[in-house]
Write an enzyme that holds these catalytic residues in place. Structure first.
Site, mmCIF file in Angstrom:
data_model
loop_
_atom_site.group_PDB
_atom_site.id
_atom_site.type_symbol
_atom_site.label_atom_id
_atom_site.label_comp_id
_atom_site.label_asym_id
_atom_site.label_seq_id
_atom_site.Cartn_x
_atom_site.Cartn_y
_atom_site.Cartn_z
ATOM 1 N N CYS A 26 0.798 -1.123 0.084
ATOM 2 C CA CYS A 26 0.129 -0.128 -0.030
ATOM 3 C C CYS A 26 0.847 1.302 0.073
ATOM 4 C CB CYS A 26 -1.059 0.187 1.386
ATOM 5 S SG CYS A 26 -2.045 1.333 1.110
ATOM 6 N N ASP A 281 -4.122 10.867 -6.858
ATOM 7 C CA ASP A 281 -4.287 10.095 -5.752
ATOM 8 C C ASP A 281 -2.621 9.485 -5.708
ATOM 9 O OD1 ASP A 281 -5.355 8.265 -4.026
ATOM 10 O OD2 ASP A 281 -5.098 6.688 -5.511
#
Length: 419
Positions: A26, A281
């Site tokens: 992540c 993002d």
């Protein structure tokens, strides 16, 4: 009321980077460092309401879409999303439609969540990386426990309540080696919409280029080609795969829906829990902070010179190697975050995955050409509003005894074969 000059999508992070998992690949968990240690990672209601109003005011289309991301947004609880829907209804402009989408790891879903999604028309993106062993390689809880069983339970609950769902599969250094296993698993559970997201993490040591978790470019190309061949043989019209849809769009001269394949980007900013807006993002960094909606209207941030320059940079920095590429219109250099290697003539700015993308797009070009020819013979307009997935149902190459893709209901060999 001033509208944005183009349609946009905002990735809203109402709980910031907070998650109940610690997926080893992540990239967003580390964003906690941008905020003070005692920051409550929960978007206050006044910020939430201000955003909803500003988004509605700024969006130029008749259907206004909201995208809720994280971290893990379901950590906020169901009542928080009931409040979101209530605020949307309170401020909904006359004659305009509102839709919602949420990206989740699925581990916290229950019948109440799924009933809510169904009743309120939410679309759900569910993160799942394939069969158990491949999924659990990286997608673990904070206590390093596997999550596949929980995610699959969430998936089946969403199915039970007929919630529109897209599976997001991160393709990493392990599952990329098993394209058949990955694709067969998703077909076995009845998945109808698939997005394959290649994992690319630049290594801190420049001489190593990409982190070991990252997918190798050649393996990425092989992965896509193998699944594409299986999809063409058996699954046209049954399973929709985002990158195949994007390739098919070029047969009709349509603009890409996926930002990484557009000529320019900058239409998908991020809104953090505290009202801060960032360019993208993958660029939530201090230098890409556009401002805060409590101080500056969202439309002004979207139309700011900084954001427009960010979007244009994708096209302006394409190396010569890309500009002369035979599949340029399918790729346009890919995502700027992955453009950190050099071209064969030593020019910077080549996409790390270029080799894989180039192999796949060349592999599917004959199919795309046939699709384009078929569209012309049937007089489909270049800018047809039919989605690529609907058009690809009419594409050639089914089996002789398969239903004819023209939709006649007859077998292919007794209908359009040889025409």
């Amino acid at each position: 009321m001033v509208k944005a000059s183009r349609k946009f999508q905002v990735f809203v992070k109402p709980i910031g980077p907070v998650c109940n998992l610690t997926c080893r690949y992540c990239y967003y968990l580390e964003k906690k460092q941008l905020f003070e240690n005692n920051t409550p990672f929960r978007m206050p209601e006044e910020v939430l309401e201000a955003y909803i109003v500003q988004h509605m005011d700024a969006f130029p289309g008749s259907t206004i879409h909201f995208s809720w991301h994280g971290g893990e947004p379901t950590l906020l609880g169901l009542d928080y999303f009931r409040k979101i829907v209530s605020l949307q209804r309170r401020h909904q402009p006359p004659g305009r439609r509102i839709t919602n989408g949420i990206q989740t790891n699925g581990t916290l879903l229950d019948k109440n969540w799924c009933r809510f999604f169904s009743d309120e028309g939410f679309g759900v993106g569910l993160s799942m990386d394939g069969p158990r062993d491949l999924h659990d390689r990286y997608r673990l809880t904070r206590r390093q426990k596997p999550t596949h069983e929980l995610a699959l339970r969430g998936y089946h609950l969403l199915q039970q309540y007929a919630v529109p769902m897209d599976i997001l599969c991160v393709v990493h250094s392990h599952n990329v080696q098993c394209p058949d296993r990955v694709y067969d698993f998703f077909k076995q559970i009845g998945a109808q919409y698939l997005t394959f997201l290649p994992l690319v993490q630049q290594h801190p040591a420049a001489d190593k280029l990409a982190h070991r978790h990252s997918v190798r470019p050649d393996a990425w190309g092989t992965f896509l080609c193998n699944i594409f061949d299986d999809w063409v043989r058996q699954d046209i019209g049954k399973v929709k795969i985002q990158i195949f849809e994007e390739a098919a769009a070029t047969a009709f001269d349509r603009e890409h829906a996926l930002c990484i394949f557009r000529k320019t980007c900058g239409d998908i900013p991020v809104l953090e829990h505290n009202g801060d807006v960032y360019s993208c993002d993958h660029f939530v960094t201090p230098e890409h902070r556009l401002g805060n909606i409590r101080e500056t209207q969202l439309v002004d941030l979207m139309e700011s010179p900084q954001q427009k320059a960010f979007g244009q940079l994708k096209s302006d920095t394409l190396p010569r190697y890309c500009l002369t590429c035979e599949v340029l219109n399918m790729c346009y250099g890919g995502c700027p975050k992955d453009r950190f290697i050099h071209t064969p003539d030593n020019q910077p700015g080549l996409n790390y995955l270029c080799e894989g993308y180039k192999r796949f797009f060349n592999h599917c070009r004959p199919f795309i050409k046939e699709l384009s020819n078929l569209a012309r013979t049937r007089n489909l307009p270049p800018q047809s509003k039919s989605s690529p997935s609907k058009v690809t149902r009419q594409a050639p190459k089914p089996g002789r005894n398969a239903p004819c893709p023209c939709g006649s209901g007859r077998k292919y060999k007794k209908c359009c074969l040889g025409k």
